[in-house]
Design a protein around this motif. Structure first.
Motif, short mmCIF file in Angstrom:
data_model
loop_
_atom_site.label_atom_id
_atom_site.label_comp_id
_atom_site.label_asym_id
_atom_site.label_seq_id
_atom_site.Cartn_x
_atom_site.Cartn_y
_atom_site.Cartn_z
N ASP A 118 0.84 -1.19 0.00
CA ASP A 118 0.00 0.00 0.00
C ASP A 118 0.88 1.25 0.00
OD1 ASP A 118 -2.68 -1.20 0.28
OD2 ASP A 118 -1.85 -1.95 2.17
N TYR A 119 0.42 2.30 -0.68
CA TYR A 119 1.14 3.57 -0.59
C TYR A 119 0.13 4.70 -0.46
CZ TYR A 119 0.36 4.71 -5.59
OH TYR A 119 -0.19 5.01 -6.80
N ARG A 120 0.58 5.76 0.25
CA ARG A 120 -0.23 6.96 0.46
C ARG A 120 0.57 8.18 -0.01
NH1 ARG A 120 -4.55 6.13 3.90
NH2 ARG A 120 -5.23 8.11 2.92
N ARG A 177 5.12 16.65 -1.67
CA ARG A 177 4.34 15.46 -1.33
C ARG A 177 5.27 14.43 -0.68
NH1 ARG A 177 1.11 18.68 -2.49
NH2 ARG A 177 -0.75 18.46 -3.81
N VAL A 178 4.73 13.74 0.37
CA VAL A 178 5.43 12.64 1.01
C VAL A 178 4.74 11.34 0.61
CG1 VAL A 178 6.09 11.58 3.19
CG2 VAL A 178 6.18 14.06 2.94
N VAL A 179 5.49 10.42 0.01
CA VAL A 179 4.96 9.12 -0.42
C VAL A 179 5.44 8.07 0.57
CG1 VAL A 179 4.84 7.42 -2.26
CG2 VAL A 179 5.02 9.87 -2.83
N ARG A 180 4.50 7.37 1.22
CA ARG A 180 4.81 6.35 2.22
C ARG A 180 4.31 4.98 1.73
NH1 ARG A 180 3.31 10.77 5.62
NH2 ARG A 180 5.06 11.39 6.99
N LEU A 181 5.15 3.95 1.81
CA LEU A 181 4.81 2.59 1.39
C LEU A 181 4.89 1.66 2.58
CD1 LEU A 181 6.74 3.95 -1.06
CD2 LEU A 181 5.98 1.86 -2.19
N SER A 182 3.97 0.66 2.64
CA SER A 182 3.95 -0.31 3.73
C SER A 182 3.31 -1.60 3.24
CB SER A 182 3.18 0.24 4.94
OG SER A 182 1.82 0.47 4.59
N SER A 183 3.52 -2.70 3.99
CA SER A 183 2.95 -4.00 3.65
C SER A 183 2.50 -4.68 4.92
CB SER A 183 3.98 -4.87 2.93
OG SER A 183 3.49 -6.17 2.71
N GLU A 241 6.57 -8.36 -10.88
CA GLU A 241 5.46 -9.14 -11.43
C GLU A 241 4.59 -9.73 -10.34
OE1 GLU A 241 8.57 -9.48 -12.21
OE2 GLU A 241 8.74 -8.84 -14.31
N ASP A 242 5.21 -10.10 -9.17
CA ASP A 242 4.44 -10.72 -8.09
C ASP A 242 4.06 -9.72 -7.01
OD1 ASP A 242 4.68 -13.15 -9.36
OD2 ASP A 242 6.53 -13.66 -8.30
N VAL A 243 4.19 -8.44 -7.31
CA VAL A 243 3.87 -7.39 -6.34
C VAL A 243 2.81 -6.49 -6.94
CG1 VAL A 243 4.75 -5.42 -5.03
CG2 VAL A 243 6.16 -7.46 -5.32
N ARG A 244 1.83 -6.17 -6.13
CA ARG A 244 0.79 -5.23 -6.56
C ARG A 244 0.82 -4.00 -5.67
NH1 ARG A 244 -4.64 -4.28 -4.97
NH2 ARG A 244 -5.82 -3.22 -6.59
N LEU A 245 0.92 -2.83 -6.31
CA LEU A 245 0.86 -1.57 -5.59
C LEU A 245 -0.60 -1.14 -5.49
CD1 LEU A 245 3.87 0.39 -7.11
CD2 LEU A 245 3.72 -0.64 -4.86
N ARG A 246 -1.12 -1.12 -4.28
CA ARG A 246 -2.52 -0.75 -4.07
C ARG A 246 -2.61 0.76 -3.91
NH1 ARG A 246 -5.51 -4.79 -0.46
NH2 ARG A 246 -4.05 -4.05 1.13
N GLN A 247 -3.36 1.42 -4.80
CA GLN A 247 -3.41 2.88 -4.84
C GLN A 247 -4.23 3.45 -3.70
OE1 GLN A 247 -4.96 3.97 -8.63
NE2 GLN A 247 -3.25 3.11 -9.80
N PRO A 248 -3.90 4.69 -3.30
CA PRO A 248 -4.73 5.39 -2.32
C PRO A 248 -5.95 6.01 -3.02
CG PRO A 248 -2.89 6.77 -2.95
CD PRO A 248 -2.69 5.45 -3.65
N PRO A 249 -6.80 6.74 -2.31
CA PRO A 249 -7.91 7.43 -2.98
C PRO A 249 -7.42 8.36 -4.09
CG PRO A 249 -8.22 7.44 -0.61
CD PRO A 249 -6.85 6.90 -0.84
N VAL A 250 -8.26 8.56 -5.10
CA VAL A 250 -7.88 9.34 -6.28
C VAL A 250 -7.55 10.78 -5.89
CG1 VAL A 250 -8.71 10.19 -8.51
CG2 VAL A 250 -9.23 7.87 -7.79
N LYS A 251 -8.22 11.32 -4.88
CA LYS A 251 -7.97 12.73 -4.52
C LYS A 251 -6.54 12.94 -4.04
CE LYS A 251 -9.72 12.25 0.21
NZ LYS A 251 -10.73 12.76 1.19
#
Length: 807
Positions: free
Chosen positions: A707-709, A720-726, A793-803
């Motif tokens: 997930d990233y925000r 902008r600050v981009v944060r990734l976590s699993s 290929e085996d990783v999916r980045l789950r997007q935050p809300p469109v806003k």
């Protein structure tokens, strides 16, 4: 189409004024002693006077049809009477809808479809016929329903809505024309206004009918007679009846035109006959006959034209009768039938016997004597007069075989008996070893008998023999003819030994049956849902369709331990497996085993959606429940199904009914992100317990979700600050933070500008990785998104809300 304007007096032609629907006089045209005054006044003065007296004035009466617009109008009337309907729209729309109001002079229009100015009229179009047909399908099958369906079919055959409108108007005119002339115009109109017809139109139609009759006197009577004759297609009588009509009456031209058409058809037929085109001539005369049914000469001329002959006459023996069939004649004009004749003997003893005349393509001869040879001739006949050339069949002969053969065999020989046909002069019995015998085949032996029985002691045990028993007849020409013969298979030998140790055990493909082969004979397996009523060791009949059980296909294989083995495919539920030993003509019942089968699923497939996995499979017949389980897909040395020890590694199980599976379009459950081995087994209840099928497995590769925000930062919130976590431990690939200008959200980073790249690393559960970027200042909007650089290929980045992504 001809139309009747009616013959009217001078003042009626000037002022044909039907009265209001509620006026008192029986005649809607107001007279009241003013006829002489009207003759002396102008047309406008008369109109003003009549209006002042409360009369309704019309400029002209409607034009009404003279001839029926539907060729099968008689059949239409018969179907309506069986249905109990006044006219055909009642079948299509029903009496209740029609009672709300309808008109017919400008075409059938129902007034329950909305505002006329908005196109809200309901018409007799194809959509209305389709709706009526669907309503009729819900009715029980009665004579009235069948009649209504034929009415719909006749209306549909008219081809267009305009043609159906003319049929409806003709129906109303025909009903109003049937009462005697003494009936008033109001009385003619009242039944139709009660049915929903517009009162003004009903009065105008009645006035048009009655005014023509009153103004014409004898002419009106003659007109009705000519109409009726034309409706019945009696052209010659209509020609005679037109003598009572005025010289300029339109019916005269109608009848004259119809007569000229018939004469033209006859001339075309004569020309076709001279040129040898007989079928063209027959078609022309057939049309002429339909137009003038009262012309007695036309059917005779049509019937005198020979039709085309029949083709491929065949005769076959069916027991003690002969069935004759043929291909029909290609002639279609007129009525074509077929005469069949039997011919027997030759020379001075030849005889012909008519079998009759039929309209089909088959005739049955029940009276040909046994041993008599015959052939059959068929001719086509048109109208009972014209006869085609004949076509004949090959000769046939009735030679019945012996009846009620019975066979008994053992180690000492074969005994057989039968009932010979009384017409046969003798019986022949032939024996062949391994194959059915023929008269000249090698190895054929003639068996001695007493005419109805024999005992053959020269046979050997366990050898297959075939006996052919045939009857010999004497033909009418003094020659002998034999029947085809009854063939009986016999394998003499001792009584079969039953199977005593039948076992059925699970198999990777289902089940397998095994048993100890007997010393002689062969074992056949059968299955049945019910427990067999035949006891162990009892003899069973192995004749055609004698055994009530389903045979098991396949050939058994003898294993190294000496036991015969045969795979089984059993349906879900309880099945009884039976073993029958067959040796020669003897068959005995062996052991039977009760098996509860749970067949496996087929076509198992899986698709991952993050941590959720969706399964699909094909259910075997008679199964309603499945058990789904999943465990980690750890490295293995083989592909065998899950063992009992591995059950401890199961991450989850779930039962799924077939009804819920069908309703949801498959099976879906959250199973985690790692690689999985998913197993599906069907479940079949067995009383107090249940049986599980062989497991079917499918591998599901793992997939990590990161997930990233995107959050604003800085004094002016331009950064902008981009944060990734699993949620689970995973290997994070290189992640690029990409800026893409435009209003449409991008799906890849190919057209964007890379602002930063996070290096690949091991990401622990709950750990956050962040980077701070400064998007460029652009006049147009843009997007800030993350994309894997490589190895994702085996990783999916789950997007935050469109806003958060939109800048």
């Amino acid at each position: 189409m001809a139309w009747n304007r009616g013959a009217r007096s001078e003042h009626e032609r000037r002022v044909p004024t039907p009265a209001r629907h509620d006026e008192t006089p029986a005649d809607p045209f107001v007279r009241h002693g003013i006829d002489d005054d009207l003759r002396e006044r102008s047309k406008e003065e008369a109109r003003t006077d009549l209006l002042a007296r409360g009369a309704r004035v019309v400029d002209r009466l409607p034009e009404l049809p003279i001839l029926p617009p539907l060729r099968d109008h008689r059949a239409l009337g018969d179907h309506l009477r069986r249905r109990g309907a006044l006219f055909s729209p009642v079948v299509v729309f029903g009496e209740e809808r029609l009672s709300r109001g309808f008109t017919v002079l400008d075409g059938l229009r129902l007034r329950d479809g909305g505002l006329p100015e908005e196109g809200g009229y309901v018409t007799l179009d194809d959509e209305a016929l389709d709706a009526a047909g669907r309503r009729l399908q819900r009715e029980p099958m009665t004579e009235g329903k069948a009649a209504a369906e034929r009415v719909i079919a006749l209306l549909r055959s008219a081809g267009s809505r305009e043609a159906r409108d003319r049929i409806v108007l003709w129906e109303i005119v025909s009903h109003m024309s049937s009462p005697p002339p003494v009936v008033s115009e109001r009385a003619l109109a009242e039944p139709w206004t009660a049915a929903g017809l517009d009162p003004d139109e009903a009065s105008r139609i009645a006035a048009a009918l009655r005014r023509g009759e009153r103004g014409a006197g004898r002419t009106g009577v003659a007109e009705r007679e000519v109409r009726a004759l034309l409706a019945d297609r009696c052209l010659r009588q209509a020609e005679t009846a037109t003598a009572e009509l005025p010289r300029e009456h339109p019916l005269r031209s109608e009848v004259s035109d119809l007569a000229e058409r018939v004469a033209s058809l006859v001339r075309d037929a004569d020309l076709a006959l001279r040129e040898g085109r007989t079928e063209d001539a027959a078609r022309d005369l057939s049309v002429a006959v339909e137009l003038a049914v009262d012309d007695e000469r036309l059917p005779l001329r049509l019937g005198a034209i020979p039709p085309e002959p029949v083709q491929e006459v065949t005769a076959r023996v069916d027991g003690r009768r002969v069935v004759v069939t043929w291909r029909p004649s290609t002639s279609t004009a007129g009525t074509v039938s077929y005469r069949v004749t039997r011919r027997t003997g030759s020379g001075g003893s030849a005889r012909e016997t008519p079998l009759g005349e039929v309209t089909g393509t088959e005739a049955v001869d029940d009276h040909l004597c046994v041993g008599g040879d015959a052939h059959y001739a068929v001719v086509a006949v048109r109208g009972g007069l014209g006869v085609s050339p004949e076509a004949t069949s090959t000769p046939v002969m009735i030679t019945p075989d012996v009846a009620e053969p019975r066979t008994v065999s053992d180690e000492t020989g074969v005994t057989m008996s039968w009932r010979p046909p009384p017409e046969a002069i003798r019986i022949e019995v032939l024996r062949g070893e391994g194959t059915p015998p023929h008269g000249s085949s090698p190895g054929t032996i003639v068996v001695e008998h007493d005419g109805s029985r024999f005992h053959d002691a020269s046979v050997r045990p366990d050898v297959e023999y075939f006996y052919r028993v045939r009857a010999v007849y004497l033909t009418s020409r003094g020659r002998t003819r034999t029947s085809q013969g009854r063939v009986i298979r016999v394998v003499p030998g001792p009584r079969a030994v039953p199977v005593r140790d039948l076992r059925v055990s699970p198999d990777p493909r289902g089940f397998a049956a095994s048993w100890t082969p007997p010393e002689r004979g062969r074992v056949r397996l059968f299955t049945d849902r019910r427990e067999p009523s035949v006891p162990f060791g009892a003899e069973v009949d192995t004749g055609p369709e004698a055994l009530p059980w389903a045979p098991v296909p396949g050939t058994p294989v003898v294993d190294a331990d000496g036991r015969a083995r045969l795979p089984l495919s059993l349906p879900a539920g309880i099945t009884h497996v039976l073993a029958v030993t067959m040796a020669g003509e003897s068959a005995v019942m062996g052991e039977h085993v009760r098996v509860t089968a749970a067949p496996p699923v087929t076509d198992l497939r899986a698709e991952r959606f993050d941590t959720a996995v969706r399964l699909g499979w094909t259910w075997p017949e008679h199964t309603a429940t499945a058990l789904v389980s999943w465990r980690p897909d750890t490295p293995r040395e083989d592909d065998l199904p899950m063992s009992a020890e591995e059950d401890r590694e199961v991450l989850g199980t779930e039962r799924r009914s077939r009804r819920r599976y069908d309703a949801e379009g498959g099976f879906e459950a959250r199973m985690g992100a790692g690689p999985l081995l998913v197993t599906v087994r069907t479940v079949v209840p067995t009383g107090d317990d249940e049986a599980l099928s062989v497991p079917v497995t499918v591998r599901v590769p793992g997939r990590v979700v990161i997930d990233y925000r995107v959050e604003p930062a800085g004094l002016l919130r331009r950064e902008r600050v981009v944060r990734l976590s699993s949620e689970v431990s995973c290997r994070m690939p290189e992640i690029a933070v990409v800026y893409t200008p435009g209003r449409i959200q991008p799906h890849t980073g190919e057209r964007g500008r890379v602002l930063s790249v996070l290096p690949a690393r091991l990401l622990e559960p709950g750990e956050r990785v962040s980077v701070r970027v400064r998007p460029p200042r652009e006049a147009e909007p843009g997007w800030l998104m993350c994309f894997p650089v490589e190895g994702g290929e085996d990783v999916r980045l789950r997007q935050p809300p469109v806003k958060e992504l939109r800048l």
